[in-house]
Scaffold this active site. Structure first.
Site, PDB file in Angstrom:
ATOM      1  CG  LEU A   1      -2.314  -0.488   1.184  1.00 20.54           C
ATOM      2  CD1 LEU A   1      -3.008  -0.233   2.520  1.00 20.54           C
ATOM      3  CD2 LEU A   1      -3.113   0.141   0.054  1.00 20.54           C
ATOM      4  CG  ASP A   2       1.012   3.829  -3.396  1.00 24.74           C
ATOM      5  OD1 ASP A   2       1.921   3.005  -3.600  1.00 24.74           O
ATOM      6  OD2 ASP A   2       0.235   4.227  -4.279  1.00 24.74           O
ATOM      7  N   PRO A   3       2.380   4.899   0.800  1.00 24.62           N
ATOM      8  CG  PRO A   3       4.568   5.645   1.189  1.00 24.62           C
ATOM      9  CD  PRO A   3       3.700   5.025   0.133  1.00 24.62           C
TER      10      PRO A   3
ATOM     11  CB  ALA B   1      -2.929   4.005   0.059  1.00 27.76           C
TER      12      ALA B   1
END
Length: 309
Positions: free
Chosen positions: A48-50, A52
């Protein structure tokens, strides 16, 4: 001859379904959970992107052997696209690269969605973990290189417009492995002629784990206040999910203690009974609810391929 090194930490196993907060990287989250649980091994199933938030399934101990089965599962995201700007990272973190005063009508957004449902061709973002000639695309992008990332097919099972609000549109998508939601926002904006980027992204489902399984990071951190180590670890372990739950998409084979002993030695077992599958490339075996092996069924036998402690 030197003795093999004893692994640091506990041989604790199971899945923790973390509700990852914003501005916290996936690798950082895994390290934090590994430390909290004093676990020997830990890994996650799907970055998961930071920027997100939401579901980050983290495997501890032997559960790390089941990570590929969760990585391949369907995922659900809720996301917001802000119109008017395309950004280098396709989210709030990047620099503005294109802008427009145009804003799409709701009916135009709805008309676009069928085109992005089913099997679609998608080019991953420049800032992604895709490898180009052995290098991560995001490393090349940070160095100022513009790289050609080949398109690939991804599966979109469901795409819904939840509503619009000013310059923003809110969506929910159910998709398969390898789908970049940031790329959806980018492509929506280009096709609608107004540009767009992700301004909010939350993952709510990673098959087979539902939203009700998520544990906020702050709940786990709060347990650090428990001074008694055994009591603290017991409280943390209560949040773990049985490793076998990650394999719910596979046929299940309950076995006896005698059969389990043979399987743990790496030996096949003979299967009898009308309900036994004739042939399965993958199935999992349990004894008294505990996962002991993943293997194949054929010619009246279960043959273990991966054994669990």
């Amino acid at each position: 001859m030197s003795k093999p090194r004893k692994p640091k930490g506990r041989a604790v196993s199971g899945w923790l379904i973390l509700d990852k907060p914003i501005d916290f990287g996936s690798t950082e989250a895994v390290s934090k959970i590994k430390w909290l649980f004093n676990a020997q091994k830990a890994g996650h199933a799907g970055t998961l992107d930071p920027l997100a938030s939401g579901m980050l399934p983290i495997a501890l101990g032997d559960a790390t052997k089941t990570v590929p089965y969760v990585m391949d599962g369907r995922k659900i995201y809720e996301f917001t696209v802000t119109w008017g700007e395309e950004r280098s990272t396709d989210d709030l973190e990047g620099e503005v690269t294109q802008s427009s005063d145009k804003r799409p009508a709701e009916e135009d957004i709805r008309a676009l969605l069928p085109k992005y449902t089913g099997t679609i061709s998608q080019i991953p973002p420049q800032f992604s973990a895709i490898k180009i000639a052995g290098e991560r695309a995001y490393d090349l992008a940070r160095d100022g290189e513009v790289v050609e990332i080949p398109s690939r097919e991804v599966e979109i099972f469901r795409l819904t417009l939840l509503g619009t609000e000013g310059d923003m549109a809110h969506f929910e998508v159910e998709c398969g492995k390898g789908t970049y939601v940031r790329a959806l926002a980018r492509d929506f904006g280009r096709e609608l002629g107004c540009y767009g980027h992700i301004s909010d992204l939350r993952r709510t489902f990673v098959a087979p784990f539902g939203e009700d399984k998520m544990v906020p990071l702050e709940d786990l951190v709060e347990l650090e206040k428990i001074e008694d180590r055994d009591e603290r670890l017991a409280a943390l372990d209560a949040y773990l999910i049985n490793t076998a739950e990650a394999l719910s998409s596979l046929p299940h084979l309950p076995v006896t203690e005698d059969q389990a002993h043979r399987i743990k030695m790496g030996n096949p077992i003979i299967l009898r009974g009308r309900d036994v599958p004739v042939e399965e490339p993958e199935a999992y075996a349990t004894v008294r609810g505990k996962l002991i092996a993943i293997g194949e069924i054929g010619q009246g036998e279960f043959r273990p391929k991966r054994v669990f402690g």
